[in-house]
Design a protein around this motif. Structure first.
Motif, PDB file in Angstrom:
ATOM      1  N   THR A  58      60.032  44.440  -9.020  1.00 47.86           N
ATOM      2  CA  THR A  58      58.610  43.617  -8.284  1.00 47.86           C
ATOM      3  C   THR A  58      57.615  44.841  -8.959  1.00 47.86           C
ATOM      4  N   PHE A  59      56.540  43.947  -8.133  1.00 46.15           N
ATOM      5  CA  PHE A  59      55.027  44.449  -8.771  1.00 46.15           C
ATOM      6  C   PHE A  59      55.148  45.981  -8.767  1.00 46.15           C
ATOM      7  N   ALA A  60      55.533  46.935  -8.411  1.00 44.37           N
ATOM      8  CA  ALA A  60      55.865  48.075  -7.716  1.00 44.37           C
ATOM      9  C   ALA A  60      56.540  48.725  -9.423  1.00 44.37           C
ATOM     10  N   GLY A  61      57.378  48.315  -9.958  1.00 45.44           N
ATOM     11  CA  GLY A  61      58.273  48.722 -10.603  1.00 45.44           C
ATOM     12  C   GLY A  61      59.462  48.332  -9.938  1.00 45.44           C
ATOM     13  N   LYS A  62      60.396  49.293 -10.740  1.00 41.52           N
ATOM     14  CA  LYS A  62      62.224  48.842 -10.330  1.00 41.52           C
ATOM     15  C   LYS A  62      62.526  49.204  -8.779  1.00 41.52           C
ATOM     16  N   VAL A  63      63.048  48.826  -7.812  1.00 36.39           N
ATOM     17  CA  VAL A  63      63.979  49.318  -6.546  1.00 36.39           C
ATOM     18  C   VAL A  63      65.080  49.119  -6.738  1.00 36.39           C
ATOM     19  N   THR A  64      65.809  49.985  -5.610  1.00 29.45           N
ATOM     20  CA  THR A  64      67.373  50.402  -5.601  1.00 29.45           C
ATOM     21  C   THR A  64      67.308  49.840  -4.012  1.00 29.45           C
ATOM     22  N   GLU A  65      67.896  49.288  -3.741  1.00 31.78           N
ATOM     23  CA  GLU A  65      68.287  49.075  -2.048  1.00 31.78           C
ATOM     24  C   GLU A  65      69.667  48.619  -2.502  1.00 31.78           C
ATOM     25  N   THR A  66      70.317  48.641  -0.905  1.00 33.80           N
ATOM     26  CA  THR A  66      71.450  48.676  -0.336  1.00 33.80           C
ATOM     27  C   THR A  66      71.641  47.770   0.583  1.00 33.80           C
ATOM     28  N   GLY A  67      71.995  46.660   1.079  1.00 31.51           N
ATOM     29  CA  GLY A  67      71.966  45.883   1.967  1.00 31.51           C
ATOM     30  C   GLY A  67      72.156  44.512   1.574  1.00 31.51           C
ATOM     31  N   TRP A  68      72.354  43.396   2.048  1.00 32.63           N
ATOM     32  CA  TRP A  68      72.705  42.000   2.017  1.00 32.63           C
ATOM     33  C   TRP A  68      71.987  40.846   1.855  1.00 32.63           C
ATOM     34  N   GLU A 174      52.396  39.072  -8.420  1.00 30.60           N
ATOM     35  CA  GLU A 174      52.827  38.928 -10.331  1.00 30.60           C
ATOM     36  C   GLU A 174      51.766  38.152 -10.036  1.00 30.60           C
ATOM     37  N   LEU A 175      50.969  38.647 -11.509  1.00 36.27           N
ATOM     38  CA  LEU A 175      50.092  37.971 -11.946  1.00 36.27           C
ATOM     39  C   LEU A 175      50.295  36.785 -12.676  1.00 36.27           C
ATOM     40  N   GLN A 176      51.161  37.112 -14.270  1.00 33.94           N
ATOM     41  CA  GLN A 176      52.226  35.911 -15.524  1.00 33.94           C
ATOM     42  C   GLN A 176      52.677  34.506 -14.106  1.00 33.94           C
ATOM     43  N   SER A 177      53.378  35.599 -13.048  1.00 33.36           N
ATOM     44  CA  SER A 177      53.960  33.925 -12.670  1.00 33.36           C
ATOM     45  C   SER A 177      52.405  33.005 -11.867  1.00 33.36           C
ATOM     46  N   LEU A 178      51.695  33.826 -11.390  1.00 35.34           N
ATOM     47  CA  LEU A 178      50.645  32.433 -11.453  1.00 35.34           C
ATOM     48  C   LEU A 178      50.281  32.273 -12.868  1.00 35.34           C
ATOM     49  N   LYS A 179      49.693  33.299 -13.983  1.00 36.05           N
ATOM     50  CA  LYS A 179      49.451  32.176 -14.445  1.00 36.05           C
ATOM     51  C   LYS A 179      50.527  31.103 -15.584  1.00 36.05           C
ATOM     52  N   TYR A 180      51.294  31.287 -14.970  1.00 33.10           N
ATOM     53  CA  TYR A 180      52.347  30.172 -15.031  1.00 33.10           C
ATOM     54  C   TYR A 180      51.929  29.015 -14.057  1.00 33.10           C
ATOM     55  N   LEU A 181      52.230  28.932 -13.059  1.00 35.84           N
ATOM     56  CA  LEU A 181      51.617  28.386 -12.297  1.00 35.84           C
ATOM     57  C   LEU A 181      50.469  27.144 -12.805  1.00 35.84           C
ATOM     58  N   SER A 182      49.601  27.987 -12.995  1.00 38.40           N
ATOM     59  CA  SER A 182      47.906  27.554 -13.340  1.00 38.40           C
ATOM     60  C   SER A 182      48.472  26.699 -14.493  1.00 38.40           C
ATOM     61  N   THR A 183      49.317  26.611 -15.113  1.00 35.09           N
ATOM     62  CA  THR A 183      49.483  25.083 -16.491  1.00 35.09           C
ATOM     63  C   THR A 183      50.552  24.346 -15.347  1.00 35.09           C
ATOM     64  N   GLN A 184      50.854  24.747 -14.668  1.00 35.13           N
ATOM     65  CA  GLN A 184      51.371  23.890 -13.923  1.00 35.13           C
ATOM     66  C   GLN A 184      51.067  22.306 -12.359  1.00 35.13           C
ATOM     67  N   THR A 185      49.979  23.105 -12.002  1.00 35.60           N
ATOM     68  CA  THR A 185      49.407  22.652 -11.234  1.00 35.60           C
ATOM     69  C   THR A 185      48.392  22.614 -10.386  1.00 35.60           C
ATOM     70  N   ASP A 186      47.429  22.691 -10.357  1.00 32.91           N
ATOM     71  CA  ASP A 186      45.791  22.692 -10.056  1.00 32.91           C
ATOM     72  C   ASP A 186      45.842  23.245  -8.689  1.00 32.91           C
ATOM     73  N   LEU A 187      46.928  23.599  -7.921  1.00 30.09           N
ATOM     74  CA  LEU A 187      46.235  23.774  -6.350  1.00 30.09           C
ATOM     75  C   LEU A 187      45.827  25.353  -6.973  1.00 30.09           C
ATOM     76  N   PRO A 188      45.113  25.885  -5.590  1.00 36.05           N
ATOM     77  CA  PRO A 188      45.229  27.079  -6.061  1.00 36.05           C
ATOM     78  C   PRO A 188      45.588  28.327  -5.990  1.00 36.05           C
ATOM     79  N   LEU A 189      45.244  29.292  -6.492  1.00 36.66           N
ATOM     80  CA  LEU A 189      46.301  30.797  -6.414  1.00 36.66           C
ATOM     81  C   LEU A 189      45.462  31.931  -6.108  1.00 36.66           C
ATOM     82  N   THR A 190      46.760  32.506  -6.004  1.00 43.13           N
ATOM     83  CA  THR A 190      46.012  33.799  -5.605  1.00 43.13           C
ATOM     84  C   THR A 190      46.895  35.019  -5.690  1.00 43.13           C
TER      85      THR A 190
END
Length: 285
Positions: A58-68, A174-190
């Motif tokens: 996750t953006f805050a580091g690795k987490v371990t969860e049990t669930g579905w 995750e900033l890296q995801s937004l940087k990728y999206l910025s190369t694919q679309t001109d939609l606003p990014l937050t």
């Protein structure tokens, strides 16, 4: 879907779907990858074999969860679940509705906007969050491209199309995801922000259009304004903090006082779980 319909009626400008992938490649609207807190999956014997323990990034580091986890369910299986209010203090009597995909939500918004256009009413938008894209990409789910494909199918994958049918903002922790999206679309990014430690606001000015901080960025420990909004505005970044929850504030008078503080900050918008209050107080002040 019913929650979005009520929010729109209350005056929300955008719905805010969080997205995680299903096993068969749909983008499901769910607050987390784990379905446990937002559905009745733990009560259904037919899905007990899908309970697992997962470690993921996750953006805050690795987490371990049990669930579905949604990625282990087909959409057909997900549709057998009832959605559940994940905050225990809130009423649980409406835990009878079904989970929906981003396609279903966008189809409803676009149809709603056709009605709004006919009466010259402002369009409803979709402020879409990708959850844990680094992890999901590593697990074989290219969630950015999956979302862009859906938006293209709906004719809203760029500002021109979205402005006519359904305004869209894309958001992520995750900033890296937004940087990728910025190369694919001109939609606003937050870029969504949680930790007030060790951030450089200048890092974001060329990557995104807006910042979505939690309120610790806006108000210091003493409750006074931090100057964050002014700093972001100087860099021409909009500020949309998260999240206002009226039922976590002690009294109705304090709710009004809190909205007054937010209004004073000259924010560009807020994420709220009580759109009727936000609509009332922001129009009042």
């Amino acid at each position: 879907m019913q929650a979005y319909q009520v929010a729109a009626y209350m005056g929300a400008d955008f719905i805010e779907p969080d997205l995680v992938p299903t096993k068969d490649g749909y983008l499901l609207i769910n607050h987390d990858a784990n379905l446990n807190d937002t559905s009745n999956v733990s009560e259904l014997p037919e899905f007990q074999h899908l309970k697992t323990t997962l470690t993921y990034s996750t953006f805050a580091g690795k987490v371990t969860e049990t669930g579905w986890f949604a990625q282990n369910f087909t959409l057909e299986q997900v549709k057998k679940l009832d959605a559940k209010q994940r905050i225990p203090k809130r009423p649980q009597s409406l835990n009878v509705f079904k989970k929906i995909t981003i396609e279903e939500a966008l189809d409803w918004v676009i149809t709603e906007n056709q009605k709004r256009t006919a009466i010259n009413k402002p369009l409803l938008g979709a402020y879409i969050e990708l959850k844990n894209p680094e992890y999901f990409n590593s697990a074989g789910f290219p969630v950015e491209d999956m979302l862009l494909k859906v938006l293209k199918q709906k004719g809203i994958s760029d500002i021109k199309g979205a402005s006519a049918k359904c305004p869209v903002v894309l958001q992520c922790f995750e900033l890296q995801s937004l940087k990728y999206l910025s190369t694919q679309t001109d939609l606003p990014l937050t870029f969504l922000m949680k930790s007030v430690l060790n951030y450089d606001i200048n890092e974001y000015k060329d990557a995104v259009n807006a910042l979505g901080p939690n309120f610790a960025f806006i108000f210091g420990q003493n409750g006074a304004s931090s100057g964050f909004v002014e700093e972001a505005h100087e860099l021409e970044l909009a500020v949309h903090p998260w999240v206002v929850r009226d039922d976590f504030i002690n009294s109705e008078a304090e709710v009004e006082s809190y909205y007054m503080k937010l209004n004073y900050e000259q924010l560009d918008g807020v994420f709220t779980e009580f759109p009727d209050s936000a609509y009332h107080f922001f129009n009042l002040y």
